[in-house]
Design a protein around this motif. Structure first.
Motif, PDB file in Angstrom:
ATOM      1  N   ALA A   1     -17.711 -26.040 -15.668  1.00  0.00           N
ATOM      2  CA  ALA A   1     -16.701 -26.142 -16.325  1.00  0.00           C
ATOM      3  C   ALA A   1     -15.245 -26.828 -15.868  1.00  0.00           C
ATOM      4  O   ALA A   1     -14.481 -26.797 -16.956  1.00  0.00           O
ATOM      5  CB  ALA A   1     -16.418 -24.417 -15.655  1.00  0.00           C
ATOM      6  N   ASP A   2     -15.524 -27.264 -14.883  1.00  0.00           N
ATOM      7  CA  ASP A   2     -14.226 -27.882 -14.261  1.00  0.00           C
ATOM      8  C   ASP A   2     -13.907 -29.619 -15.306  1.00  0.00           C
ATOM      9  O   ASP A   2     -12.741 -29.715 -15.521  1.00  0.00           O
ATOM     10  CB  ASP A   2     -14.487 -27.834 -13.325  1.00  0.00           C
ATOM     11  N   THR A   3     -15.027 -29.501 -15.663  1.00  0.00           N
ATOM     12  CA  THR A   3     -15.111 -31.175 -16.383  1.00  0.00           C
ATOM     13  C   THR A   3     -15.109 -30.946 -18.153  1.00  0.00           C
ATOM     14  O   THR A   3     -13.507 -30.979 -18.024  1.00  0.00           O
ATOM     15  CB  THR A   3     -16.656 -31.684 -16.547  1.00  0.00           C
ATOM     16  N   VAL A   4     -15.195 -29.416 -18.053  1.00  0.00           N
ATOM     17  CA  VAL A   4     -14.384 -28.914 -19.674  1.00  0.00           C
ATOM     18  C   VAL A   4     -13.044 -28.448 -19.509  1.00  0.00           C
ATOM     19  O   VAL A   4     -12.572 -29.331 -20.408  1.00  0.00           O
ATOM     20  CB  VAL A   4     -15.376 -27.476 -20.103  1.00  0.00           C
TER      21      VAL A   4
ATOM     22  N   ILE B   1      -7.869 -25.439 -22.987  1.00  0.00           N
ATOM     23  CA  ILE B   1      -8.213 -24.683 -23.582  1.00  0.00           C
ATOM     24  C   ILE B   1      -7.392 -24.784 -24.291  1.00  0.00           C
ATOM     25  O   ILE B   1      -6.149 -25.249 -24.277  1.00  0.00           O
ATOM     26  CB  ILE B   1      -8.290 -23.450 -22.799  1.00  0.00           C
ATOM     27  N   ASP B   2      -6.944 -23.942 -25.541  1.00  0.00           N
ATOM     28  CA  ASP B   2      -6.054 -24.473 -26.907  1.00  0.00           C
ATOM     29  C   ASP B   2      -5.349 -22.760 -26.582  1.00  0.00           C
ATOM     30  O   ASP B   2      -5.941 -21.736 -26.429  1.00  0.00           O
ATOM     31  CB  ASP B   2      -6.718 -23.909 -28.749  1.00  0.00           C
ATOM     32  N   PHE B   3      -4.335 -23.081 -26.693  1.00  0.00           N
ATOM     33  CA  PHE B   3      -3.561 -21.580 -26.638  1.00  0.00           C
ATOM     34  C   PHE B   3      -2.688 -20.933 -27.943  1.00  0.00           C
ATOM     35  O   PHE B   3      -1.644 -22.005 -27.497  1.00  0.00           O
ATOM     36  CB  PHE B   3      -1.915 -21.504 -25.040  1.00  0.00           C
TER      37      PHE B   3
ATOM     38  N   PRO C   1     -14.914 -21.025 -29.002  1.00  0.00           N
ATOM     39  CA  PRO C   1     -15.828 -21.489 -27.923  1.00  0.00           C
ATOM     40  C   PRO C   1     -13.676 -21.899 -27.615  1.00  0.00           C
ATOM     41  O   PRO C   1     -12.701 -22.438 -28.144  1.00  0.00           O
ATOM     42  CB  PRO C   1     -15.760 -22.738 -28.266  1.00  0.00           C
ATOM     43  N   LEU C   2     -12.945 -21.582 -26.501  1.00  0.00           N
ATOM     44  CA  LEU C   2     -12.165 -22.181 -26.174  1.00  0.00           C
ATOM     45  C   LEU C   2     -10.780 -22.368 -25.950  1.00  0.00           C
ATOM     46  O   LEU C   2      -9.665 -23.445 -26.077  1.00  0.00           O
ATOM     47  CB  LEU C   2     -12.323 -23.849 -25.547  1.00  0.00           C
ATOM     48  N   THR C   3     -10.465 -20.989 -26.476  1.00  0.00           N
ATOM     49  CA  THR C   3      -9.102 -20.390 -27.392  1.00  0.00           C
ATOM     50  C   THR C   3      -8.606 -19.227 -26.829  1.00  0.00           C
ATOM     51  O   THR C   3      -9.332 -18.513 -27.176  1.00  0.00           O
ATOM     52  CB  THR C   3      -9.559 -20.299 -29.277  1.00  0.00           C
ATOM     53  N   TYR C   4      -7.336 -19.441 -26.648  1.00  0.00           N
ATOM     54  CA  TYR C   4      -6.858 -17.368 -26.352  1.00  0.00           C
ATOM     55  C   TYR C   4      -5.702 -17.867 -27.592  1.00  0.00           C
ATOM     56  O   TYR C   4      -5.122 -18.746 -27.788  1.00  0.00           O
ATOM     57  CB  TYR C   4      -6.377 -17.404 -25.349  1.00  0.00           C
ATOM     58  N   ASP C   5      -5.202 -16.436 -28.776  1.00  0.00           N
ATOM     59  CA  ASP C   5      -4.927 -16.760 -29.433  1.00  0.00           C
ATOM     60  C   ASP C   5      -3.506 -15.534 -29.640  1.00  0.00           C
ATOM     61  O   ASP C   5      -3.489 -14.462 -28.505  1.00  0.00           O
ATOM     62  CB  ASP C   5      -5.643 -16.519 -31.456  1.00  0.00           C
TER      63      ASP C   5
ATOM     64  N   ALA D   1     -15.761 -21.422 -18.140  1.00  0.00           N
ATOM     65  CA  ALA D   1     -14.616 -22.251 -18.804  1.00  0.00           C
ATOM     66  C   ALA D   1     -13.164 -21.284 -19.188  1.00  0.00           C
ATOM     67  O   ALA D   1     -11.843 -21.636 -18.691  1.00  0.00           O
ATOM     68  CB  ALA D   1     -14.322 -23.251 -19.254  1.00  0.00           C
ATOM     69  N   GLU D   2     -13.598 -20.442 -20.299  1.00  0.00           N
ATOM     70  CA  GLU D   2     -12.778 -19.862 -20.475  1.00  0.00           C
ATOM     71  C   GLU D   2     -12.118 -18.495 -19.476  1.00  0.00           C
ATOM     72  O   GLU D   2     -10.725 -18.201 -19.867  1.00  0.00           O
ATOM     73  CB  GLU D   2     -13.468 -19.255 -21.721  1.00  0.00           C
ATOM     74  N   ALA D   3     -13.176 -17.700 -19.064  1.00  0.00           N
ATOM     75  CA  ALA D   3     -12.664 -17.012 -18.346  1.00  0.00           C
ATOM     76  C   ALA D   3     -11.214 -17.615 -16.653  1.00  0.00           C
ATOM     77  O   ALA D   3     -10.945 -17.269 -16.475  1.00  0.00           O
ATOM     78  CB  ALA D   3     -14.286 -16.809 -17.329  1.00  0.00           C
ATOM     79  N   LEU D   4     -11.555 -18.612 -16.528  1.00  0.00           N
ATOM     80  CA  LEU D   4     -11.191 -18.947 -15.266  1.00  0.00           C
ATOM     81  C   LEU D   4      -9.509 -19.637 -16.130  1.00  0.00           C
ATOM     82  O   LEU D   4      -8.645 -19.104 -15.629  1.00  0.00           O
ATOM     83  CB  LEU D   4     -11.683 -21.139 -15.102  1.00  0.00           C
TER      84      LEU D   4
END
Lengths: 521, 521
Positions: free
Chosen positions: B56-59, B65-67, B245-249, B291-294
């Motif tokens: 997850a740290d690698t990701v 992550i996209d914000f 995956p890997l996005t917050y909107d 990864a997303e939660a972190l």
């Protein structure tokens, strides 16, 4: 996946076989038994388990066990150092445990006539077998009715055709259309002829146990005796229930002695409905179960030191309103986890759980209760799971739809027990790199490469849209299961058997059946 | 039993209330939340969990992550030391974990307007809340239809009346008959007026989040601000899903910021269907989820250091045939156990699981799948269980019958989580001494003394004989559930509310509703 080997059916035969094999392999992985790769769940700690062991020893020392109608059993106990008064046997603390731990195997093989179906009982292994003992059967077409030998054969065939059932079981239903004193011939023959998976023997009379052993000798022929030990191979597992509380009776002891002296496996099972055969508390039910099992298992070891045994626990509760047995409730779950840990500490294979329920039909109650029993069964580390498939109505009825629904659940448990794949492919970091934020993984290379085996595929779950589901007739799971078991019976093909062996079996049965009159006792 | 306190409803009121209270207490023990007394189950060991944390740290470091659409978020990250390129945020290894562990509370209280209903999120505690987010509802009488505000109120009332649901939830169904931009007023008001259990807030727009906070200020009045800290008490928990995956909107970030700045709890949940939003493997799905939660949890801590957060994981798989989501299958179970352990290592409360299923109706599929999710939910140590009751059809429909069936299962889980009673009464040695071999325990003194509380009593399971069951109409569980929810709604009585507060709430809603036009966006 724990695919120790591909099933023999998948290796043999025609193009049609190959196609079916591919279809089966696609949906599932048929293995002779499951070897777990995940830890067990423990509900009690060392202190709690020791307390129950101490209390079971107190019960064995102070109260003791009744061995009814069997002078030989009492003599054996007396000679072994127990205190015998009338039919009551009392044990010095630790005596039964010492006897068991001195000679009982931690694991043993039950051989199947097809060696690739032989199972290892005990250790990290799980063996799924159908439900056992129902006088009634039920399906959506004909409702509930007494079981017949045709039903019996159908369930043997369905178990054979189910990739996630490893064992053919025993009394998959009672063939009530046959005389009580002869139906064991047809039952045992059905397991031998219509399946090549391991099976269970008759326990309703010592002579019927002997018939089972004699038929097994015919079936296994030269391979019945292990040349290395000179003793019979273990090819039958049989279910001996205690007459709980704290009693073993003539019939069960008689059958037990036959199997023990022929080196066949004995599944010694206290049958405990807490509130009826034991106190209403979890710890109380566990104490009675352990005391009974210790006495039964030690008795087998005295008869046949080193002989294969399984510690069984059938435990549920009774409704405090009606006295009816209840299933899938939290208290028996706690008993299950506790008993599995106690059997492990004793060092013998363990049987419990299954897809138990009180529901009359294959509805939501049946499924909640069955799942609430089956998941703990697997987490607790049960080695031999009787009642994996078909159980309805507290064991009074064997359900056709329920059977295939439960067998599907057994497949899910198989996948669960194999745990988390932490290989590089399992970690899938490259897939995450390939796809990145905001995209989807459906078409990525990693998904394509793992497409076939990624997820357990249920043949019965409907995951379609509601529109699609309605277009297909709005069928519930039981209705879909009705179609599935019929399809399985239609497509069933018997495993091959040596015609000479088959003839010898039929000849033995005919001679034995002719040698005494029919009776329903 | 973990009866921390008797429910307030059982303390107050008339003779009729007293009778009902006695009836409820008889069948169950209403507690504000459950404190487990049994161990958790762990599927992976230290090495396996570390590997996923490393990945997850690698990701987070390599991919990021996209914000989306939130300049302020990007500025906050830049200032905290992350690498920001466009909308993509990348994190030095361990950065998010360090931020979270520096300030996030391991446990927090979500206050209810009735203080005896306040819940402790985290630690050894489990809080059951209804299912969330369905646009459709279903019952046996009217079938499937769009949810309405009447349905919404009904589910709030049913959750209030269910002794084993501790939380009123949030969008118990979508009230599709109300305009999108105003329905949150009626939803939040329903939770406040028809229940006194804790509830969730609107997240579909920052202004709607602010309305929720403003209504909570009215509801809690003087007690809204904690005099010791001078900060708002936490009285709302709200669900923020990542756009995996890997996005917050924008929408979610906007609502998140409102709640964080008002010290309200945020349940940050990656919504992962393995095969779609994550790789098809368990380890891959866990890696993306972590990864997303972190990133999401760390973002909340930057906005409101020490603010209450819950690590959420909604995880299932998609069918490789149809792309449809599947539930109750073994792979998501493995994800659930793994994520619960990862959240524990991070040191924050965890949300996952529930009674998830893909079935369209409350049949055996629904029950197998729900039980296969709920039991792991409890064994894994989930702290906040959204979707405990009602979920059908992958969350598209909220079922009335399913609701009361699942709530019954929640009651069973309560008993299970309290574990084995090893007191002298639990050990029951005197009962075993009293009864002895071959007799039964039904009438013994110990059974009489423990009669009332011996076993969990389901209001829906039918354990009667088949004859009795047929005489009562051969009803399946869903049909019995249909009668139960109607009875519960008939007997429902709203908890008391200060008329001044109620008036102020209604006045606030009227003014706000009048201040802008209806819209369905």
């Amino acid at each position: 996946m724990t695919d120790q080997q591909t099933s023999p059916r998948m290796r043999r035969g025609s193009a049609r076989d190959a196609k079916r094999a591919a279809r089966l392999a696609h949906a599932a992985h048929s293995v002779p038994y499951i070897t777990r790769k995940i830890p067990r769940y423990e509900v009690l700690d060392e202190e709690g388990l020791s307390l129950i062991e101490h209390n079971a020893d107190t019960v064995l020392a102070e109260i003791g066990i009744d061995f009814l109608g069997d002078e030989e059993a009492l003599t054996i106990w007396r000679e072994a150092g127990a205190e015998v008064q009338g039919t009551r046997v009392r044990y010095p603390r630790g005596m039964c445990r010492t006897i068991i731990q001195k000679s009982a195997p931690r694991e043993f093989i039950q051989h199947a006539r097809n060696p690739q179906r032989s199972v290892v009982m005990g250790g990290d292994n799980t063996v799924f077998a159908p439900a056992y003992g129902s006088p009634f059967v039920r399906d959506l077409d004909q409702g509930r009715r007494y079981g017949s030998i045709e039903d019996f054969r159908n369930f043997v065939k369905l178990a054979y055709a189910s990739p996630h059932l490893h064992h053919s079981g025993g009394t998959v239903c009672e063939p009530v259309d046959l005389p009580v004193n002869k139906r064991h011939f047809d039952m045992v023959y059905a397991h031998m002829r219509y399946s090549d998976k391991p099976f269970m023997g008759s326990v309703t009379h010592p002579l019927r146990a002997q018939d089972t052993v004699d038929m097994a000798k015919i079936l296994f022929g030269d391979s019945y005796i292990d040349p290395q030990t000179g003793k019979p191979r273990t090819v039958i597992t049989s279910l001996i229930n205690a007459n709980s509380p704290l009693t073993y009776d003539t019939t069960m002891l008689g059958a037990l002695k036959v199997y023990a002296r022929n080196n066949q496996a004995l599944l010694v099972t206290p049958f405990i409905l807490a509130g009826a055969m034991a106190p209403v508390t979890v710890a109380g039910a566990c104490t009675v179960t352990l005391a009974e099992a210790l006495a039964g298992l030690a008795f087998v070891q005295l008869l046949n030191p080193g002989g294969p045994v399984i510690f069984g626990s059938f435990a549920s509760s009774v409704s405090m309103q009606s006295g009816a047995p209840t299933f899938g409730t939290p208290e028996p779950t706690l008993v299950l986890y506790t008993m599995a840990a106690l059997a492990r500490r004793l060092g013998v294979p363990f049987r419990s759980g299954g897809a138990l329920c009180a529901s009359k039909v294959a509805d939501a109650q049946a499924a909640y209760e069955s799942a609430n029993t089956m998941m703990p069964t697997c987490l607790a580390g049960v080695n031999f799971v009787l009642h994996t498939a078909g159980w309805l109505e507290g064991g009074l009825a064997m359900g056709y739809e329920k059977f295939v629904m439960d067998a599907d659940q057994a497949g899910m448990m198989h996948t669960f027990l194999t745990g988390v794949d932490l290989s590089e492919n399992g970690q899938a970091l490259d897939a995450i790199r390939e796809v990145g934020p905001g995209k989807h993984f459906l078409g990525c290379a990693h998904t394509q490469a793992n497409f076939e085996t990624a997820f357990y595929r249920s043949p019965l779950a409907d995951n379609n849209s509601v529109e699609q589901w309605e277009a297909e007739g709005s069928l519930d799971m039981a209705q879909r299961a009705n179609a599935l078991w019929k399809k399985m019976l239609r497509e069933y093909e018997a495993p091959p058997i040596d015609p000479g062996v088959d003839e010898a079996l039929l000849d033995f049965i005919a001679r034995r059946k002719a040698s005494f009159p029919d009776s329903n006792v």
